[in-house]
Design a protein around this motif. Structure first.
Motif, PDB file in Angstrom:
ATOM      1  N   ASP A  15       0.810  -1.225   0.000  1.00 22.55           N
ATOM      2  CA  ASP A  15       0.000   0.000   0.000  1.00 22.55           C
ATOM      3  C   ASP A  15       0.843   1.275   0.000  1.00 22.55           C
ATOM      4  N   TYR A  16       2.136   1.151  -0.267  1.00 20.29           N
ATOM      5  CA  TYR A  16       2.972   2.352  -0.257  1.00 20.29           C
ATOM      6  C   TYR A  16       2.491   3.344  -1.318  1.00 20.29           C
ATOM      7  N   GLY A  17       2.322   4.604  -0.898  1.00 18.04           N
ATOM      8  CA  GLY A  17       1.879   5.645  -1.816  1.00 18.04           C
ATOM      9  C   GLY A  17       0.381   5.807  -1.903  1.00 18.04           C
ATOM     10  N   ALA A  18      -0.378   4.975  -1.152  1.00 14.90           N
ATOM     11  CA  ALA A  18      -1.841   5.082  -1.196  1.00 14.90           C
ATOM     12  C   ALA A  18      -2.307   6.442  -0.676  1.00 14.90           C
ATOM     13  N   LEU A  19      -1.613   6.970   0.334  1.00 17.13           N
ATOM     14  CA  LEU A  19      -1.951   8.295   0.851  1.00 17.13           C
ATOM     15  C   LEU A  19      -1.607   9.348  -0.202  1.00 17.13           C
ATOM     16  N   GLY A  20      -2.601  10.048  -0.681  1.00 18.61           N
ATOM     17  CA  GLY A  20      -2.363  11.070  -1.696  1.00 18.61           C
ATOM     18  C   GLY A  20      -2.291  10.539  -3.118  1.00 18.61           C
ATOM     19  N   GLY A  21      -2.446   9.214  -3.290  1.00 15.92           N
ATOM     20  CA  GLY A  21      -2.395   8.638  -4.628  1.00 15.92           C
ATOM     21  C   GLY A  21      -1.065   8.864  -5.312  1.00 15.92           C
ATOM     22  N   ILE A  22       0.031   8.617  -4.588  1.00 22.28           N
ATOM     23  CA  ILE A  22       1.373   8.878  -5.108  1.00 22.28           C
ATOM     24  C   ILE A  22       1.792   7.781  -6.089  1.00 22.28           C
TER      25      ILE A  22
END
Length: 338
Positions: A15-22
């Motif tokens: 789930d890396y990058g899920a915050l902010g849709g990175i």
């Protein structure tokens, strides 16, 4: 493990990058230090950095660890503090919008890998504040602190009110004129509150529901403040019910109705009227001179302590373009809204 430290392999955290849709492939947004030889993924980040400095005696700087002497990675401190004081899982995490892409995604990855569970329910990121349309920075010399507001005669609650007039995700520009307007609006509210007396009735459910809806809609404080003004002007609500409804809203807004009730009563009755000092007592002048020297040296702690000492002796000092201005209170303690 790389030559300069221990790194987190972000490829193993799905789930890396899920915050902010990175976008994981965009190295411009997912790497704080840019390209680094040896990383499995460009967005991998340091968990532990090996020491590269030594004391004069030759001792390595840092702490001992199973990986060698060194320091925690930059992102570790937030995970350490939050889990220590808030637990492995908590409700709300705040921060600036500049931390979404890298810092907070890294924090999520390392914390949830360590705990095996979701760390935060809601992430709340605020936009930036500028001063006179300029970015705030020590190098620019335009930073303003609460002590500067107080020196100019503004209560800290006026600044809080100003912030509440804008949505937290919208950029805001600070000017002294906007603070003056916020202070005037706040004083008006406090005058209206004072007119409601000192006895409470029952919370008006309609206003309470509308207020909660605004706050629950992504913390819409501008609409919540507008509703507060509407309530104050609503003649169909009796004073007792209006007072307790205002206090219920103030539990969220925190703009000082309880703290300043007695203080505002004194202000409006004229008990805190200040008298300009034409001849400064020698003892006070010495304190003023010391404070001015401390301000020139940017020794703000000493300057603040000297201002407090002056206040204890019954005087207020404000900094103007013409220099420090001294006034004497007609009562022993200053009673601004604070």
């Amino acid at each position: 493990k790389l030559k300069d430290g221990i790194y987190f392999n972000t490829g193993l955290f799905k789930d890396y990058g899920a915050l902010g849709g990175i976008d994981k492939e965009d190295s411009e947004t997912v790497s704080r230090i840019g390209k680094h030889e040896g990383k499995h993924n460009q967005q991998d980040f340091a968990l532990w950095k090996f020491s590269t400095s030594k004391t004069k005696s030759g001792k390595e700087l840092g702490w001992n660890s199973p990986w060698g002497v060194g320091f925690p990675g930059w992102h570790i401190e937030c995970s350490a503090m939050s889990t220590q004081y808030l637990g492995k899982h908590f409700d709300i995490h705040t921060g600036g919008i500049d931390h979404i892409a890298i810092h907070h995604n890294n924090e999520i990855a390392q914390t949830e890998t360590a705990t095996g569970r979701k760390s935060v329910n809601y992430w709340v990121h605020n936009a930036f504040i500028t001063i006179e349309n300029k970015r705030i920075g020590k190098s620019k010399g335009n930073a303003i602190y609460l002590r500067h507001l107080i020196d100019k005669g503004f209560p800290p609650f006026a600044y809080r009110y100003l912030l509440l007039t804008g949505h937290y995700r919208s950029p805001m520009n600070f000017t002294w004129e906007s603070l003056e307007g916020a202070n005037s609006a706040l004083i008006k509210l406090h005058k209206q509150f004072l007119d409601l007396g000192s006895r409470n009735g029952k919370i008006n459910k309609s206003y309470q529901k509308r207020f909660e809806d605004f706050i629950n809609d992504d913390i819409d404080t501008p609409k919540a403040l507008a509703l507060l003004h509407e309530l104050m002007s609503d003649e169909s609500i009796n004073k007792k019910d209006k007072r307790v409804t205002v206090l219920d809203m103030n539990r969220v807004l925190g703009i000082g109705f309880i703290e300043s009730y007695k203080q505002m009563k004194n202000i409006l009755s004229g008990e805190t009227k200040k008298v300009e000092v034409k001849e400064t007592p020698e003892e006070i002048q010495e304190l003023i001179d010391k404070r001015e020297k401390a301000r020139e040296d940017e020794d703000w702690k000493t300057a603040d302590n000297l201002r407090i000492e002056i206040e204890k002796k019954g005087y207020d000092i404000s900094d103007t373009e013409e220099g420090p201005k001294l006034t004497k209170n007609q009562i022993k303690s200053p009673v601004l809204i604070k």
